[in-house]
Write a protein that holds these residues in place. Structure first.
Motif, PDB file in Angstrom:
ATOM      1  N   ASN A 188       0.832  -1.201   0.000  1.00 30.62           N
ATOM      2  CA  ASN A 188       0.000   0.000   0.000  1.00 30.62           C
ATOM      3  C   ASN A 188       0.863   1.246   0.000  1.00 30.62           C
ATOM      4  O   ASN A 188       1.869   1.329   0.709  1.00 30.62           O
TER       5      ASN A 188
ATOM      6  N   SER B 109       0.916   5.816  -1.236  1.00 28.17           N
ATOM      7  CA  SER B 109       0.115   7.031  -1.395  1.00 28.17           C
ATOM      8  C   SER B 109      -0.285   7.262  -2.844  1.00 28.17           C
ATOM      9  O   SER B 109      -1.265   7.927  -3.119  1.00 28.17           O
TER      10      SER B 109
ATOM     11  N   LEU C 117      -9.030  14.542  -3.635  1.00 23.51           N
ATOM     12  CA  LEU C 117      -9.294  13.162  -3.269  1.00 23.51           C
ATOM     13  C   LEU C 117      -9.044  12.968  -1.782  1.00 23.51           C
ATOM     14  O   LEU C 117      -7.968  13.288  -1.270  1.00 23.51           O
TER      15      LEU C 117
ATOM     16  N   SER D  81      -1.301   5.617  -6.619  1.00 18.12           N
ATOM     17  CA  SER D  81      -1.747   4.393  -7.269  1.00 18.12           C
ATOM     18  C   SER D  81      -0.704   3.885  -8.257  1.00 18.12           C
ATOM     19  O   SER D  81      -0.520   2.690  -8.419  1.00 18.12           O
TER      20      SER D  81
ATOM     21  N   ASN E 284     -10.031  10.304   1.746  1.00 18.16           N
ATOM     22  CA  ASN E 284      -9.637   8.972   2.208  1.00 18.16           C
ATOM     23  C   ASN E 284     -10.418   7.897   1.449  1.00 18.16           C
ATOM     24  O   ASN E 284     -11.216   7.149   2.017  1.00 18.16           O
ATOM     25  N   SER E 285     -10.200   7.855   0.132  1.00 22.02           N
ATOM     26  CA  SER E 285     -10.915   6.902  -0.709  1.00 22.02           C
ATOM     27  C   SER E 285     -10.124   6.702  -1.995  1.00 22.02           C
ATOM     28  O   SER E 285      -9.089   7.327  -2.200  1.00 22.02           O
ATOM     29  N   HIS E 286     -10.630   5.820  -2.839  1.00 22.81           N
ATOM     30  CA  HIS E 286     -10.035   5.612  -4.156  1.00 22.81           C
ATOM     31  C   HIS E 286     -10.961   6.222  -5.204  1.00 22.81           C
ATOM     32  O   HIS E 286     -12.182   6.114  -5.102  1.00 22.81           O
ATOM     33  N   ARG E 287     -10.364   6.865  -6.208  1.00 25.93           N
ATOM     34  CA  ARG E 287     -11.152   7.543  -7.243  1.00 25.93           C
ATOM     35  C   ARG E 287     -11.022   6.774  -8.554  1.00 25.93           C
ATOM     36  O   ARG E 287      -9.921   6.529  -9.050  1.00 25.93           O
TER      37      ARG E 287
ATOM     38  N   LYS F  25     -12.100   1.804   0.123  1.00 25.19           N
ATOM     39  CA  LYS F  25     -10.880   1.152  -0.354  1.00 25.19           C
ATOM     40  C   LYS F  25     -11.012  -0.362  -0.523  1.00 25.19           C
ATOM     41  O   LYS F  25     -10.147  -0.987  -1.131  1.00 25.19           O
TER      42      LYS F  25
ATOM     43  N   ASP G 144     -15.865   8.099  -6.407  1.00 24.48           N
ATOM     44  CA  ASP G 144     -15.035   7.893  -5.222  1.00 24.48           C
ATOM     45  C   ASP G 144     -15.640   6.746  -4.424  1.00 24.48           C
ATOM     46  O   ASP G 144     -16.840   6.757  -4.103  1.00 24.48           O
TER      47      ASP G 144
ATOM     48  N   TYR H  32      -5.397   7.081  -6.078  1.00 24.95           N
ATOM     49  CA  TYR H  32      -5.506   7.091  -4.613  1.00 24.95           C
ATOM     50  C   TYR H  32      -4.214   7.586  -4.033  1.00 24.95           C
ATOM     51  O   TYR H  32      -3.225   7.762  -4.752  1.00 24.95           O
TER      52      TYR H  32
END
Length: 634
Positions: A227, A229, A560, A231, A562-565, A611, A608, A634
């Protein structure tokens, strides 16, 4: 993805020029010797010794001893250094603090630097203090550094190898560092992989022996499916900037961690087809043609930045079909073009150019023949966009009567007046200035027929696009006296670089100002463009925002959180959003935000999500009929 197991993977991280951007001991010397008459020489000596040690060009122990002998520092200087190092933590380490805390039990700092300034920095970032191994200073009663603890194995040659051997780590060991002593851990067989860290400094000898080169911590984490910061590591994203765009543009991308290639001139189609492979962002000005063929060779291209007003040099239809967003700078150089137009207009109507040429030949012709004021003259503008409207205001302030013709119905600014036809404008104007765009329909907009309609002795200027004026017809109009003076900044065929000869029938004509497509080429304009275009490209790459795109639906997105876009670009056909939402529902995906915009060609959906999702879920999204491009941020 690497996880904490019975036999976990351990991460050995260097400190100087890896965890931080600088070498701590070098900076300590610079701080301690402030005001010393020999400061520069001594600090340079210490830096040279550091570099030789990092490259493996000399005994580490000898280099360390000689550096300490040159150093004259105390505890107070170390405190200052610690405050300084807090501002010099490597950008990718700052971004990935979560990795340092999440894997704290598996991360070790092994450094040839010194605990006194390393521990305060790394522990604030989540590293365990008992996992920090480094040299230690010896101090006298006044707190002055008088030496190092020579009982510490890290003060000796091969010290890192000896230290790692005593740790006896049970599991795979990955080393991240910038120096040859870091590689020696891999060479000794104590580490499984060595990653040459090049975010701050690249040492060729170290890179050559590395298992992998990591231009950032993001790249290391990406390579190991940990993981992170980002993507996708920006150090892997290639940016190609052509035609000598302003250095602030280069700086903007480099500061974000992108891999930038800079080319001074333009490239022809064949060259560009080759160079654009693996490029994600390309920046051009007006000479480079991004054709359908070029785009077919652009296997990774996501965005094009035109560092100019026009985009006619880009096949927008082909770019849109391939999901490539295009941005330009429609306002940034407006004032510069207007000022050049005003300047040339005055020079031409005063007949200054021939008089200046005569003066250079020793001819003194002090007369008013053929020289006029601009005040009271009729300025006719063909095109009334950003440049035309601002030129209108300045010309009116000079006392001119302003008229304009535009195929689009535009609201007049100030006292400017719109005429109904081009023919009407040509017949009434004393000065005619071109400000149309470069669309194909505007080719040879002004030719022999149009020049014949103009007043005798008209002043004609083209600072728009080269192909909108028939050059042969303009030459004839100048030679016949129909056009008393002309200013031309753009040409149907222009040299690709400053080394090529400019060839034109306009050369050598009396009272004709020729300039090498520099209407927007002022320092102010180029700086503005250099900031504006990268800012739009970076917003798109980092955030998905398409505001100011010339071919994508415009979406201004929040930052963005605290999620994935998820960014889904698709052909504008019915039912795509319904299919997307069906996939979200079937996979129990929690949507925290959703945006949709379309134009006549494509649809752009931004979602959005939480995770937690599966690879199968992502695969389903990519396989929706009509999908052009899919990205995840993300």
């Amino acid at each position: 993805m690497l996880t904490q197991t019975i036999n976990p993977t351990y991460f050995i991280i260097d400190f100087d020029s890896t965890f931080t951007k600088v070498e701590g001991l070098d900076e300590l010397a610079s701080i301690a010797l402030a005001g010393h008459p020999d400061r520069v020489r001594i600090v340079d000596q210490i830096r040279d010794l550091t570099e030789k040690g990092m490259n493996g060009e000399m005994s580490f122990a000898e280099g360390l001893r000689r550096r300490i002998e040159l150093l004259s520092a105390n505890r107070q200087h170390i405190d200052i250094l610690v405050d300084f190092l807090r501002t010099k933590i490597s950008d990718s380490f700052q971004r990935n603090k979560q990795f340092l805390t999440e894997y704290a039990d598996q991360i070790y700092i092994i450094s040839s630097g010194f605990r006194e300034f390393i521990v305060p920095i790394v522990t604030e970032m989540g590293v365990r203090e008992d996992h920090v191994y480094a040299n230690e200073f010896l101090f006298d009663n006044e707190g002055t550094i008088v030496g190092i603890d020579e009982a510490n194995v890290l003060s000796t040659d091969g010290g890192k190898i000896k230290l790692l051997r005593t740790l006896n780590l049970s599991g795979d060991v990955y080393v991240i560092g910038d120096g040859y002593t870091d590689y020696e851990l891999r060479e000794s067989g104590l580490a499984n992989r060595f990653y040459a860290f090049t975010e701050n400094v690249q040492r060729q000898r170290v890179v050559q022996v590395a298992d992998h080169v990591a231009a950032s911590l993001d790249e290391f984490l990406f390579h190991n499916k940990i993981n992170r910061s980002q993507s996708y590591p920006k150090s892997r994203i290639k940016v190609l900037l052509l035609e000598n765009v302003h250095p602030v543009a280069v700086q903007a991308f480099e500061e974000e961690g992108f891999k930038v290639e800079f080319v001074k001139g333009a490239l022809d189609e064949d060259e560009l087809c080759e160079r654009i492979k693996d490029v994600s962002i390309i920046g051009i000005r007006s000479k480079t043609q991004i054709t359908r063929r070029v785009l077919e060779n652009a296997n990774k291209l996501m965005a094009i930045g035109a560092f100019c007003i026009g985009t006619n040099q880009i096949d927008l239809e082909a770019a849109t079909e391939r999901g490539v967003a295009v941005f330009n700078a429609p306002y940034s150089n407006t004032r510069s073009v207007v000022e050049l137009a005003i300047g040339e207009m005055i020079m031409l109507i005063r007949n200054i150019v021939p008089k200046s040429n005569q003066m250079h030949q020793g001819v003194w012709d002090k007369s008013a023949n053929g020289s006029f004021e601009v005040r009271g003259k009729k300025l006719g503008m063909i095109g009334y966009g950003n440049i035309g409207t601002q030129l209108s205001i300045v010309a009116e302030a000079l006392g001119m009567e302003v008229y304009f013709y535009d195929v689009v119905d535009k609201l007049a600014i100030g006292n400017a007046r719109k005429v109904r036809t081009l023919e009407e404008l040509l017949q009434i104007s004393d000065v005619i200035s071109m400000h149309v765009d470069g669309r194909k329909e505007n080719a040879n907009l002004i030719g022999k027929r149009e020049f014949d309609m103009m007043k005798d002795g008209v002043i004609f200027m083209n600072l728009a696009r080269g192909h909108v004026v028939d050059i042969k017809a303009l030459v004839e109009a100048v030679k016949s006296g129909k056009v008393a003076g002309a200013g031309v900044d753009v040409f149907p065929k222009e040299p690709k670089t400053n080394d090529e000869e400019f060839v034109s029938e306009l050369r050598g004509l009396d009272n004709v100002i020729l300039s090498p497509h520099i209407g927007g080429s002022t320092e102010e304009a180029q700086v503005n463009i250099g900031h504006f275009v990268p800012s739009k490209l970076l917003e798109y790459m980092n955030n998905g925002s398409t505001y100011a795109s010339v071919n994508f639906p415009e979406v201004q997105l929040p930052k963005l959180g605290n999620s994935h876009r998820l960014l889904h670009i698709h052909a504008n056909v019915p039912g795509v959003l319904a299919k997307l939402n069906s996939i979200f529902a079937n996979n129990n995906i929690n949507i925290t935000g959703q945006y949709l915009k379309t134009n006549e060609s494509i649809g752009y959906v931004i979602v959005d999500i939480a995770k937690n999702y599966s690879e199968e879920f992502i695969k389903e999204l990519k396989e929706i009929d009509g999908t052009i491009r899919f990205r995840m941020l993300y």
